[in-house]
Design a protein around this motif. Structure first.
Motif, short mmCIF file in Angstrom:
data_model
loop_
_atom_site.label_atom_id
_atom_site.label_comp_id
_atom_site.label_asym_id
_atom_site.label_seq_id
_atom_site.Cartn_x
_atom_site.Cartn_y
_atom_site.Cartn_z
N GLN A 181 -1.87 -4.61 0.74
CA GLN A 181 -1.61 -4.37 2.16
C GLN A 181 -0.11 -4.25 2.36
O GLN A 181 0.46 -3.20 2.14
CB GLN A 181 -2.24 -5.47 3.00
CG GLN A 181 -3.76 -5.45 2.94
CD GLN A 181 -4.41 -6.39 3.90
OE1 GLN A 181 -3.79 -6.91 4.81
NE2 GLN A 181 -5.69 -6.64 3.72
N ARG A 189 -0.52 2.00 2.37
CA ARG A 189 -0.87 0.94 3.33
C ARG A 189 0.32 0.04 3.63
O ARG A 189 0.41 -0.54 4.70
CB ARG A 189 -2.03 0.11 2.78
CG ARG A 189 -3.35 0.85 2.73
CD ARG A 189 -4.49 -0.06 2.33
NE ARG A 189 -4.76 -1.06 3.36
CZ ARG A 189 -5.66 -2.02 3.24
NH1 ARG A 189 -6.36 -2.12 2.12
NH2 ARG A 189 -5.86 -2.89 4.20
N TRP A 190 1.24 -0.09 2.65
CA TRP A 190 2.39 -0.95 2.88
C TRP A 190 3.46 -0.28 3.71
O TRP A 190 4.42 -0.93 4.13
CB TRP A 190 2.99 -1.44 1.55
CG TRP A 190 3.15 -0.41 0.48
CD1 TRP A 190 2.31 -0.20 -0.58
CD2 TRP A 190 4.22 0.54 0.33
NE1 TRP A 190 2.78 0.83 -1.37
CE2 TRP A 190 3.95 1.30 -0.84
CE3 TRP A 190 5.38 0.82 1.06
CZ2 TRP A 190 4.81 2.30 -1.28
CZ3 TRP A 190 6.22 1.82 0.62
CH2 TRP A 190 5.93 2.55 -0.53
#
Length: 501
Positions: free
Chosen positions: A190, A29-30
Motif C-alpha cells: 500500500q 498504489r504507493w
C-alpha cells in the motif's frame, strides 16, 4: 557498492528515464498524487555490484506534493553473445533500445542490493547457490557527501549532466550473516513496499520461527525520523518482547535533509495477524483459549506502552493540548452526523460524553503506536507470542503529528473499536447478530483484563476516545465503503447506550 569500468551506465538520458518512470510510478498504489502529475528526478545513488549487464540505483523523485523513494534496476535485454537474457519481471520501460528499466523491489539484483545497503553486506544471488555476502567498510557510509557530483561518489551521469548524489547511512542492529536463498516482493503493498528474504534452512535461522528477513522500502520520504524505525528499534533494545527482532535500517541524506529509506526486520514463518485470526472463522465462539489469547494481547499492549514510556520522554498534558483534542472531537462529530443523519438525534448524548472526559483527569502523554488495531499485531503460534507492527501512525497525518506524544489510551480505544469491526465482519459472514455482539463484548473485556488497571478517573476519557474513533470511522466508511457504515453507526449507539434491542 562495487563499480565496474564497463558499467551499464556511462551516461543515459534523464529525460528518457523520466518519460519511462512517470506513467508507471503514478499508477502505483504507493503513489499518492494524480496520474497526470509531473515528476523530477532530483538525486541518485548507485547500489550493489555493478557490471556492463546489470546495475541498480536509488532515485529520489519529486512530485508536486511529496518526495518519493524509487529504486530502479537496469538490465541489458541481450547478453554479450546477443542472446535474449532471462527476465524475472516485466520491465517498466526500455531505454536506449536494449536496456530494460525495472522496479528494483521486483528484481533480484535490486532486491539484494537494497538489503546489502541496510546490512552493510553486498549480496549477489545466483540460481545455483544461496546469496553470498561481502562485508562493506565498517563506517556503513555507502556514498560520500555530494560536494562534487562525480560518478565515484555515487552520482549518476546523464546526457544532461550528473544527477546529484544522495548518501545512505546504515545502522545494523543484528546481522547473523545467515545465507539467503530467495527474495520475493509482497504483492499486497500500500503506502510502502516489502520484500521477504528467506533463510537457507530453518535450523540456520538465528531464532526459533525466524524464516528470514522482511525489508520495508519507505516510498514517501519526509525529513525526520520515521516513527516505524524509531519506535520499533527502541522497543527491540528494551527487550520488552513486543516487536520482532530488528536487523537494521538505512537513512537517506540529501540537501541537508534526512529520513529512513529502508528497514529490515525478522520475518516469522506462519505468523498471522489478529484480524485474520478473529474473522476467518465467524462461527467460532469465545472459548477459553481464545479468551486467554486476547488477554495476552492486552498484556503485550500494556508492556509496549510501559516500554515506550521508559524509552522516550513523557509529559503532563496541558490545557492547550486538551482544548485542541476537544476541538478535534467536535469537528469529527459534526462531520459524522452530516455523513450519517440518523445519528443527529444523539448529538446531545455525544456532547455529554465529551464533556465528561473534559471534566476528568487525564494521564501524561507519551509516544504511542498511533494506528493500533487487529491488523497491526501478529501472533506466532510457534513462539506463542504477540508482536506489534507498523508504528508509522495514521499515514495521512503529517509526520510532526505522528511523532508527537499522545494518549496511550488512544491505542486502547483503537483496539476496542477493532474488535467491534471484527464482530461486524463476522455478522456479514453469516454469524448471528446476538452471538457476534456477545463475542465482541467478551473480546473487549478480555483485552482490558490483560491490559490491566485503568483508573476509574480515566474511564470517561477512554469512553470519549472510543466514541471519537467510531465517529471517524463513520466518515471514513461514508467516503470509502458506504455499505459498511452500519458497523460504526451501531458502535456509536452502543457507546452512548441507545442501541435498540
Amino acid at each position: 557498492m562495487t563499480t565496474n569500468s564497463d558499467s551499464i551506465f556511462p551516461q543515459f538520458s534523464l529525460t528518457e528515464l523520466t518519460a519511462i518512470v512517470r506513467p508507471w510510478m503514478t499508477r502505483m498504489r504507493w503513489y499518492t498524487g494524480q496520474p497526470d502529475d509531473d515528476i523530477t528526478l532530483t538525486h541518485a545513488l548507485r547500489l550493489g555490484q555493478e557490471s556492463d549487464q546489470c546495475t541498480s540505483a536509488m532515485f529520489l523523485i519529486r512530485a508536486p506534493h511529496a518526495l518519493f523513494n524509487v529504486p530502479l534496476t537496469f538490465r541489458r535485454l541481450t547478453d554479450r553473445s546477443g542472446s535474449l537474457t532471462s527476465l524475472t519481471a516485466e520491465p517498466i520501460g526500455i531505454m536506449r533500445g536494449d536496456i530494460g528499466v525495472f522496479d528494483a523491489t521486483d528484481d533480484p539484483h535490486g532486491q539484494y542490493a537494497l538489503l546489502g545497503s541496510v546490512l552493510r553486506t553486498e549480496y549477489q544471488a545466483t540460481s545455483e547457490a544461496p546469496a553470498t555476502h561481502i562485508p562493506f567498510a565498517p563506517t556503513g557510509t555507502l556514498a560520500a557527501p555530494p560536494e562534487h557530483c562525480t560518478a565515484s561518489d555515487g552520482a549518476i551521469g546523464t546526457t544532461e549532466g550528473y544527477l546529484p548524489a544522495m548518501t545512505l547511512q546504515s545502522t545494523v542492529f543484528h546481522n547473523d550473516q545467515t545465507p539467503i536463498v530467495s527474495s520475493t516482493r509482497l504483492r499486497s503493498e500500500q503506502s510502502n513496499t516489502s520484500i521477504i528474504f528467506r533463510f537457507a534452512s530453518p535450523e540456520s535461522a538465528p531464532k526459533s520461527a525466524c524464516a528470514g528477513i522482511i525489508m520495508k522500502v519507505f516510498r514517501v520520504l519526509s525529513s525526520g525520523m520515521n516513527p516505524d524505525v524509531e519506535l520499533q528499534s527502541a522497543l527491540d533494545r528494551s527487550q520488552c518482547g513486543c516487536v520482532v527482532r530488528q536487523f537494521g535500517a538505512a537513512v537517506a541524506h540529501w540537501d541537508n535533509k534526512s529520513t529512513h529509506a529502508l528497514f529490515a526486520q525478522e520475518f516469522l514463518d506462519g505468523a498471522v495477524d489478529a484480524w485474520q485470526i478473529f474473522t476467518n472463522h465467524p462461527d467460532t465462539g469465545m472459548d477459553e483459549n481464545t479468551r486467554e489469547n486476547i488477554r495476552t494481547l492486552g498484556l503485550m499492549t500494556r508492556a509496549m506502552h510501559e516500554a515506550l514510556a521508559r524509552e522516550f520522554p513523557t509529559r503532563p498534558i496541558g490545557p492547550t493540548d486538551r482544548d485542541a483534542i476537544r476541538a478535534t472531537w467536535d469537528t469529527r462529530a459534526t462531520q459524522a452526523l452530516t455523513d450519517a443523519p440518523e445519528l443527529a438525534q444523539y448529538r446531545a448524548a455525544i456532547t455529554a460524553i465529551f464533556d465528561a472526559a473534559m471534566d476528568s483527569p487525564w494521564p501524561a502523554v507519551q509516544r504511542i503506536h498511533g494506528d493500533y488495531h487487529l491488523g497491526q499485531v501478529i501472533y506466532s503460534a510457534q513462539r506463542q507470542q504477540w508482536y506489534a507492527l507498523d508504528f508509522e501512525g495514521e499515514p495521512l497525518r503529517p509526520l510532526a503529528e505522528r511523532v508527537a506524544p499522545d494518549l496511550a489510551l488512544r491505542d486502547v480505544a483503537g483496539m476496542l473499536r477493532s474488535f467491534d469491526y471484527a464482530s461486524g465482519t463476522r455478522q456479514r459472514a453469516g454469524a448471528s447478530g446476538e452471538a457476534s455482539e456477545q463475542w465482541c463484548a467478551q473480546a473487549q473485556q478480555s483485552f482490558l483484563d490483560g491490559y490491566g488497571d485503568i483508573p476509574s478517573t480515566y474511564r470517561p476519557l477512554l469512553r470519549a476516545l472510543v466514541l471519537d474513533k467510531a465517529l471517524y470511522e463513520v466518515s471514513y466508511e461514508y467516503a470509502s465503503r458506504p455499505d459498511w457504515i452500519d458497523i460504526p453507526v451501531r458502535g456509536i449507539l452502543k457507546i452512548i447506550g441507545q442501541e435498540k434491542q
